[in-house]
Design an enzyme around this catalytic site. Structure first.
Site, mmCIF file in Angstrom:
data_model
loop_
_atom_site.group_PDB
_atom_site.id
_atom_site.type_symbol
_atom_site.label_atom_id
_atom_site.label_comp_id
_atom_site.label_asym_id
_atom_site.label_seq_id
_atom_site.Cartn_x
_atom_site.Cartn_y
_atom_site.Cartn_z
ATOM 1 C CG HIS A 1 -1.263 -11.085 -5.736
ATOM 2 N ND1 HIS A 1 -1.361 -9.829 -6.314
ATOM 3 C CD2 HIS A 1 0.012 -11.189 -5.294
ATOM 4 C CE1 HIS A 1 -0.197 -9.215 -6.225
ATOM 5 N NE2 HIS A 1 0.652 -10.012 -5.612
ATOM 6 C CG HIS B 1 4.566 -12.806 -3.493
ATOM 7 N ND1 HIS B 1 5.182 -12.517 -4.688
ATOM 8 C CD2 HIS B 1 3.608 -11.857 -3.317
ATOM 9 C CE1 HIS B 1 4.617 -11.426 -5.208
ATOM 10 N NE2 HIS B 1 3.658 -11.008 -4.412
ATOM 11 N NE ARG C 1 8.451 -13.860 -0.233
ATOM 12 C CZ ARG C 1 8.096 -12.686 -0.744
ATOM 13 N NH1 ARG C 1 8.219 -12.472 -2.038
ATOM 14 N NH2 ARG C 1 7.632 -11.736 0.037
ATOM 15 C CG ASP D 1 2.868 -8.505 -7.636
ATOM 16 O OD1 ASP D 1 3.206 -9.068 -6.581
ATOM 17 O OD2 ASP D 1 2.265 -7.421 -7.655
ATOM 18 C CG ASN E 1 5.823 -1.225 -2.100
ATOM 19 O OD1 ASN E 1 5.602 -0.316 -1.306
ATOM 20 N ND2 ASN E 1 7.022 -1.543 -2.504
ATOM 21 C CG ASP F 1 0.568 -8.745 -2.424
ATOM 22 O OD1 ASP F 1 0.757 -7.513 -2.408
ATOM 23 O OD2 ASP F 1 1.431 -9.562 -2.802
ATOM 24 C CG HIS G 1 9.401 -10.087 3.579
ATOM 25 N ND1 HIS G 1 10.238 -10.265 2.497
ATOM 26 C CD2 HIS G 1 8.367 -9.336 3.133
ATOM 27 C CE1 HIS G 1 9.717 -9.642 1.448
ATOM 28 N NE2 HIS G 1 8.587 -9.078 1.799
#
Lengths: 457, 349, 185
Positions: free
Chosen positions: A63, A65, A67, A155, A289, A316, A320
């Site tokens: 899992h 990200h 981007r 997700d 989250n 996860d 950012h």
């Protein structure tokens, strides 16, 4: 033939029941031999001296990200996989909440090209459950599987409608494809910013209750039972969820689960407090989250890993930019840049005695592979283990080394972490992907290298 | 005071009259804040300092020319992201009475989301040599963020559901005028507690002064997490000790102070109450319910009030009500804070 | 090494005499006590005003209105230590149309008197304002002059003049604090 020899490591592979001092020889991108003195017997090789260090199969993240495409200002496949390598991860599964989302053959083909060009470690794509992640119509799972996805997930959002989730589980069973659900009932967490509890009460922030997750976990377990589909619960965060999953597994339901290193080690207090309960702050770096929760949840999640109720530790990883985080708490983007600190943070629960090192390694290697049958799906037999013939994906680490988290040194573009400045114990020193060294820690640089003939340089 | 108080009979003792001139006691000011974000980090002594100074400021407001230009050269910027008539006017007046330069900027949250960020706005204002930024924002925590990006002192005029420290201070001032010492007094706040920044700051302030705080409202409007047993022992001090009660008659019984909170329609999501009518039947502060409070009870409301919903019209204007005093006292308390902040800045520069 | 040497410039008896003389001078200056109001500038002037009122009332056998003035919020030097908050604040009778005699213990830079004038104008409109002080120590920074002076005491800028009032005895003394540098040996 390219050969890499690792000398004198403590080799741990829970799948093969290995834990002892040995050499490992990698040839042409595969594991060739493991045993005492194997390295000496090789004549000409790149060599690494792993005396006093541990070697395991490279970590596998179910899992993360990356981007790209669409949010390259937060992360790209290049920077994300560089971060993965630094964290000891040789395989990462990329979540499809990109722009455009990965819900069709066209979008995935372009992604695969990008991966081919710039990925530093293996990237396995995940496809959307629903078109555009809108939660209304099923995405074409067959097309996506043919293009190489290893699982489906919306997700970031849950599939809220029960009948649609049921259809997703049912349809995906045709391909034996895991459906990874972000389990949070949207009607209970709308506008919620952190765990609903005494800290959210203190800060005057709307909360996201544990029940929101447990309701969807229970609901989706029931749907999995009915459909025979393959349910995977992403980032489990509550004690109640652990109980539900345990009971479901005991009944033989086809459900697997993952937990993040931060949900294993950090609580909701981190949002508000540093050391001192009198002085609050609003730390958006701790906004994620599902949210960081309570000590009792951490306790249950640790036991969940220990007892195999939870199959995998997954990062996860959610990078950012500063402008997405350094704003009003309500507006800040949720997520933690986790790849480079995942192993060390999870090691906290080894050092505190919750589970042994072997269990941690399993949660990061064979556990994820089994949960999603990644070896079969990719055709990479032995993936996640040190079985001879398996891909030469390894990580060399020092489980006792102290180091301080310094986000400015992250290879990820995302510097968003609530543990900046914290000292962790356990460090990845070398990461090998398909027989190539893709990461070498500066504290180890040079020190570990031996000459081609086995002498110290 | 009458003129006759100053005329001494010939046989007065010098010591007596001089003592009167010096005042009964003088008190040292305790003030350690660069910012006023919430009352959670205010000690009893600091609150007392503000209250006493507010008393002096109140005198200034009673003068023929209500001016005391100690803050000449001080620039105060009102940065209001949420509409507000009374709080903004109160701060403006406070600054002007003390001779400060007052600038009011209204932004609204959505324009900030689209364009200039909060941090950019705060930095721009700081570059205009603001000494104090009085900020009201719709999101909890916004002033904390702002305070990290400016050397000006940030005064929180209300952030989301989190805090409204100047309101709590003026409420404490008002109560002390009427009741004296607040130790062991029963103070009941009734209404939409979970969304109320007045309730939260009030909890801190009243507890610091030694009062017993009771929060009352329907279960859907009471936050979980305020009771002692809802947090671990090591975090005991992270919230003040309060009682929670859903039955208004039980809550109001023998209360010294009853504060009715406005039912905040705009902050309350649909579905937490069946209807306003139902709320007023069960929770309106009426004269009948107040008859169970102490006979010399005080009735408060931070304003603006919805008569007929959370408070009965007759009690709002009754003799136990301090609603109007709260407004004037608000200016005095804000003057006191501006003075203390300006003083600290000056001393340190 | 620096130390502070404290010497008594005016002892209790000298202060008492000076206060009596001031009382007489105030009466003489105004040709009686018609229409005057004594206003002591807090805190040092308040004590002195009280003492003067007692003296004047003895001499003239009549009551005169008096009060005290808090100048904290009219000063121009915000940055000094916050003075302790006195509970009384300003306590004045009506001053409209009257002659206000400002009383202070020590006249130095003149800034306190300026603040007092500022405060007075916010409180009413007197016919005139006069200034009477116990000690004038020089070093004016503003064009302010006392109409009636008890004693002129020349000082260095860094010195301090203290009028110490003993509440038990009701007596005052005037002390001079001087910084002295002592060399080694």
């Amino acid at each position: 033939m390219t050969t890499l020899a690792i000398h004198n490591a403590r080799v741990i592979d829970p799948e093969l029941n290995l834990d002892g001092i040995a050499d490992i020889v990698l040839v042409d991108g595969h594991i060739a031999r493991i045993g005492p003195n194997e390295a000496e017997m090789v004549i000409d090789a790149e060599r690494v001296d792993a005396t006093g260090l541990v070697v395991s199969a490279g970590f596998i993240d179910l899992h993360c990200h990356l981007r790209e495409p669409g949010f390259e200002y937060k992360e790209t496949i290049a920077t994300g996989t560089a971060a993965a390598a630094r964290g000891g991860f040789t395989t990462v599964c990329a979540m499809p909440n990109t722009s455009p989302p990965i819900d069709s053959q066209a979008s995935i083909e372009s992604l695969l090209r990008q991966i081919e060009q710039s990925a530093q470690v293996r990237v396995l794509p995940i496809g959307c459950i629903t078109v555009g992640r809108q939660g209304k119509e099923l995405a074409p799972a067959g097309e996506l599987v043919d293009s190489g996805v290893v699982a489906l997930s919306d997700d970031g959002d849950a599939v809220a409608d029960a009948s649609l989730m049921q259809a997703a589980l049912s349809y995906s069973s045709l391909f034996n494809l895991p459906v990874s659900q972000h389990a949070e009932d949207p009607s209970l967490v709308s506008e919620g910013q952190m765990h609903e509890g005494w800290v959210s009460a203190r800060l005057g922030l709307r909360g996201r209750p544990s029940s929101a997750e447990e309701i969807f976990v229970a609901r989706d377990i029931a749907l999995a039972e009915v459909t025979g589909g393959r349910l995977h619960i992403a980032h489990v965060s509550t004690a109640g969820s652990v109980s539900l999953i345990a009971a479901a597994k005991a009944r033989g339901v086809n459900v697997t689960a993952e937990v993040t290193p931060h949900h294993l080690t950090l609580t909701h207090e981190l949002v508000a407090f540093d050391n001192n309960y009198k002085k609050i702050d609003y730390n958006a770096s701790a906004k994620v989250n599902p949210p960081l929760r309570m000590d009792s949840d951490l306790e249950a999640l640790g036991i969940g890993i220990r007892d195999g109720i939870i199959d995998a530790i997954a990062t996860d990883h959610a990078p950012h930019s500063l402008s997405d985080k350094e704003i009003e708490f309500d507006l800040a983007a949720p997520g933690i840049s986790m790849l480079e600190t995942a192993f060390a943070l999870a090691m906290t629960r080894v050092h505190d005695g919750t589970f042994p090192l072997g269990t941690l390694i399993r949660s990061l290697t064979s556990g994820p592979v089994r949960a999603w049958d990644l070896d079969k799906r990719t055709g990479l037999s032995g993936l996640g283990t040190l079985t001879p013939g398996a891909p030469a994906d390894l990580v060399i680490f020092d489980p006792e080394m102290d180091w301080t988290v310094e986000p400015n040194n992250f290879l990820s573009k995302g510097k968003n972490t609530p543990i900046a400045g914290r000292t962790l114990k356990g460090k990845v020193l070398v990461t090998i992907s398909e027989g190539e060294i893709v990461y070498e820690d500066s504290t180890a640089a040079g020190r570990l290298r031996l000459s081609a003939r086995g002498e110290r340089s | 005071m009458a003129i006759s108080d100053f005329e001494r009979p010939l046989d007065s003792v010098a010591g007596q009259s001089v003592e009167g001139a010096l005042g009964a006691a003088s008190q040292d000011v305790v003030w350690n804040h660069d910012h006023v974000l919430d009352l959670d980090d205010f000690s009893y002594e600091e609150i007392e300092s503000v209250i006493t100074l507010a008393g002096k400021m109140r005198e200034v407001l009673d003068r023929r020319i209500a001016r005391a230009p100690i803050l000449r050269g001080f620039t105060m910027i009102n940065l209001f992201f949420e509409p507000s008539t009374r709080t903004r006017a109160s701060f403006e007046l406070a600054g002007k009475v003390l001779g400060a330069d007052v600038i009011s900027v209204s932004a609204n949250t959505s324009s900030v989301v689209k364009g200039e960020s909060l941090i950019d706005t705060v930095k721009t204002l700081s570059a205009m040599t603001a000494d104090a930024i009085v900020m009201r924002h719709g999101m909890s925590g916004a002033p904390y963020l702002a305070s990290k990006y400016t050397r000006a002192s940030v005064i929180n005029a209300g952030d989301g559901s989190h805090a409204h420290p100047t309101q709590a201070l003026l409420d404490i001032y008002t109560l002390k005028q009427r009741l004296g010492d607040l130790k062991d007094k029963k103070i009941v706040m009734v209404g939409d507690i979970s969304h109320s920044r007045v309730a939260r700051s009030g909890m801190w302030g009243f507890s610091a002064m030694g009062a017993n705080v009771v929060l009352c409202g329907p279960p859907t409007l009471l936050p979980s997490g305020f009771l002692v047993n809802e947090r671990p022992k090591h975090a005991r001090s992270a919230l003040p000790d309060v009682d929670i009660e859903t039955n208004i008659d039980v809550a109001i019984k023998d209360a010294d102070v009853v504060m009715a909170l406005r039912l905040q329609k705009e902050r309350q999501q649909g579905g937490l109450l069946p209807s306003l009518h139902e709320y007023s039947r069960l929770y309106q502060v009426t004269s009948e319910r107040l008859s169970k409070a102490k006979s010399n009870h005080i009735l408060m409301h931070p304003g603006p009030k919805n008569e007929g919903i959370e408070i009965g019209g007759d009690v709002a204007s009754g003799s136990n009500s301090t609603i109007e005093e709260q407004v004037t006292n608000g200016v005095a308390v804000r003057m006191a804070l501006l003075y203390l902040i300006a003083q600290k800045n000056q001393r340190e520069n | 090494m620096t130390t502070v040497a404290i010497s008594t410039v005016l002892d209790e008896i000298a202060v008492g005499r000076t206060v009596r003389r001031l009382a007489h001078e105030i009466i003489e200056f105004h040709n009686g006590v018609d229409n005057i109001v004594l206003v002591g500038i807090q805190t040092g002037g308040a004590v002195l005003a009280g003492l003067l009122v007692v003296e004047i009332e003895k001499i003239e056998s009549t009551n005169i209105p008096w009060g005290t003035l808090d100048i904290t919020l009219h000063r121009d030097d915000l940055g000094l230590e916050i003075p302790p908050i006195t509970r009384s604040g300003s306590n004045l009778p009506d001053i409209d149309g009257r002659i206000v005699v400002l009383i202070d213990d020590v006249l130095f830079t003149g800034r306190s008197v300026r603040a007092a004038l500022d405060a007075i104008t916010h409180l009413g409109r007197p016919e005139a304002v006069r200034l009477a002080v116990l000690v004038d120590r020089g070093h004016r920074e503003l064009p302010i002059r006392a109409d009636i002076v008890g004693k002129n005491i020349p000082t260095s800028f860094g010195d301090k003049i203290e009028v110490a009032y003993d509440q038990l005895t009701g007596k005052s003394v005037v002390l001079l604090h001087q910084e002295m540098t002592i060399n080694g040996n």
